[in-house]
Design an enzyme around this catalytic site. Structure first.
Site, short mmCIF file in Angstrom:
data_model
loop_
_atom_site.label_atom_id
_atom_site.label_comp_id
_atom_site.label_asym_id
_atom_site.label_seq_id
_atom_site.Cartn_x
_atom_site.Cartn_y
_atom_site.Cartn_z
N SER A 124 0.82 -1.20 0.00
CA SER A 124 0.00 0.00 0.00
C SER A 124 0.86 1.26 0.00
O SER A 124 1.72 1.43 -0.86
CB SER A 124 -0.96 -0.04 1.19
OG SER A 124 -2.03 0.83 1.00
N LYS A 176 -20.92 19.39 4.91
CA LYS A 176 -20.12 19.64 6.11
C LYS A 176 -20.43 18.60 7.18
O LYS A 176 -21.57 18.36 7.52
CB LYS A 176 -20.42 21.05 6.63
CG LYS A 176 -19.56 21.47 7.81
CD LYS A 176 -18.12 21.68 7.41
CE LYS A 176 -17.30 22.20 8.58
NZ LYS A 176 -15.87 22.32 8.22
#
Length: 299
Positions: A124, A176
Site C-alpha cells: 500500500s 459539512k
C-alpha cells in the site's frame, strides 16, 4: 583586611565562581551533544552505504516518519554516503504521507543510488513511498502490492439509541460533517462524493506506479491484491527477488558492492525524551472527526 583587599578578594571569588559555572556548562553541553548523536563515532567508515529501516505506519504526524524523512536529507548531503538501502517493512499509511515519502526518496535518488528492499511487508502506501527508489528488490516470500485506497467509518447510531443518546447537528452546507458516525443513513450524494474522493486518491497512486514501473497486467496489479515476491516480479512491481544485497547493489553500480554497509538506528540518532514525548502526544490528541478525515485518505 583593608577595604581594597576585601574588594579584590570578592572579585576573585566571583571570577572563580564564573570559571566553575563555565566548566560545568561546557561538560553539560558535551554530554548533551554526545547523547543526541551530534558527536560522530570515530569508527565510522570514510565511505559507506547507509541502511535505514522503514518499519512503521506512514503518517505525517508520526515522530518516526519525521525522523526518517529528516535523516534521508542528512544522508543525501553526507559526502561519505555512497548509497542508501531502505529496508521496507510497513503496511502503509495515509496517501499524503506516502506521497511525501515518495517525493523525498525520489529527490534523494537523483543524488545517490537508493535501493529499496522489501522485507516481510512493503504494501500500500509503503510501496508507493519506495517507488522513487533507484531499484526495488524483494525476497520470494515478501508481500508486495495492495495498490489502492480504503476508508472505513464506524456507525454508532444503534448503540446511542440503546443507551438513550441523541444528537442534533447544524451545518452551513450539506456536505459539512459528512459522513457522520451517529447517522446510519448517509445521504446517497455524500456516498457518491466519498467514492469520488477515493477514485481521485487511487488515481494518484496508480499514476505514481505507472510513472516508475512497466506494469504488465494492470487489471491484476491494480486490483488491490497483495502478491508474493515472484508474482510481484512477473507483474513488474519489483526489479528482483534475489534477496542478496550485494547482487542488487551491483546491478545498480558495480562499485557499490565494494563499500561497507552501515546500519542506521534512528532511535539512537534521534533519542526520545519519553516524558516530553508523552506530554506532546497528549496535547496533540486529535478529535474523532479529524481521525475520520485522516482515514479517508488511507492507502
Amino acid at each position: 583586611m583593608s577595604r581594597g583587599s576585601l574588594v579584590e578578594y570578592i572579585n576573585f571569588l566571583k571570577k572563580r565562581n564564573l570559571i566553575w559555572k563555565l566548566l560545568f556548562f561546557g561538560c553539560f553541553l558535551l554530554c548533551i551533544l554526545g547523547f543526541t548523536g551530534v558527536l560522530k563515532n570515530s569508527d565510522e567508515p570514510k565511505n559507506y552505504i547507509a541502511r535505514i529501516s522503514l518499519d512503521f505506519p506512514i503518517y505525517s504526524s508520526s515522530e518516526s516518519f519525521k525522523s526518517f524523512v529528516s535523516y534521508l536529507d542528512s544522508l543525501s548531503s553526507n559526502p561519505s554516503v555512497k548509497g542508501i538501502i531502505v529496508e521496507c517493512n510497513s503496511p502503509g499509511g495515509t496517501i499524503n504521507a506516502s506521497e511525501i515519502l515518495y517525493r523525498k526518496i525520489k529527490t534523494v535518488a537523483t543524488n545517490i543510488p537508493v535501493l529499496a528492499q522489501a522485507k516481510d511487508l512493503c504494501a500500500s502506501g509503503a510501496y508507493m513511498g519506495v517507488l522513487g527508489s533507484t531499484k526495488i528488490s524483494a525476497y520470494p516470500s515478501s508481500i508486495i502490492g495492495s495498490i489502492g485506497v480504503i476508508t472505513k467509518q464506524p456507525k454508532y447510531e444503534d448503540l446511542m439509541n440503546k443507551i438513550g443518546i441523541k444528537t442534533e447537528t447544524y451545518t452551513s452546507a450539506k456536505f459539512k460533517g459528512q459522513p457522520s458516525p451517529d447517522n446510519n443513513n448517509t445521504p446517497p450524494e455524500v456516498k457518491r462524493y466519498i467514492k469520488d474522493l477515493i477514485r481521485q486518491s487511487s488515481k494518484i497512486f496508480k499514476d505514481t506506479v505507472n510513472s516508475h514501473r512497466a506494469v504488465k497486467n494492470k487489471t491484476e496489479a491494480f486490483s488491490g491484491k497483495i502478491f508474493l515476491g515472484q508474482k510481484a516480479l512477473k507483474l513488474g512491481l519489483v526489479d528482483s527477488v534475489s534477496g542478496d544485497i550485494a547482487i542488487d547493489l551491483q546491478s545498480i553500480d558495480p562499485k557499490l558492492a565494494d563499500f561497507q554497509i552501515l546500519d542506521i538506528n534512528l532511535d539512537e540518532e534521534y533519542p526520545k525524551f519519553l516524558l516530553f514525548d508523552w506530554i506532546k502526544h497528549f496535547k496533540k490528541q486529535e478529535s474523532y472527526q479529524n481521525l475520520q478525515l485522516l482515514a479517508l485518505f488511507e492507502v
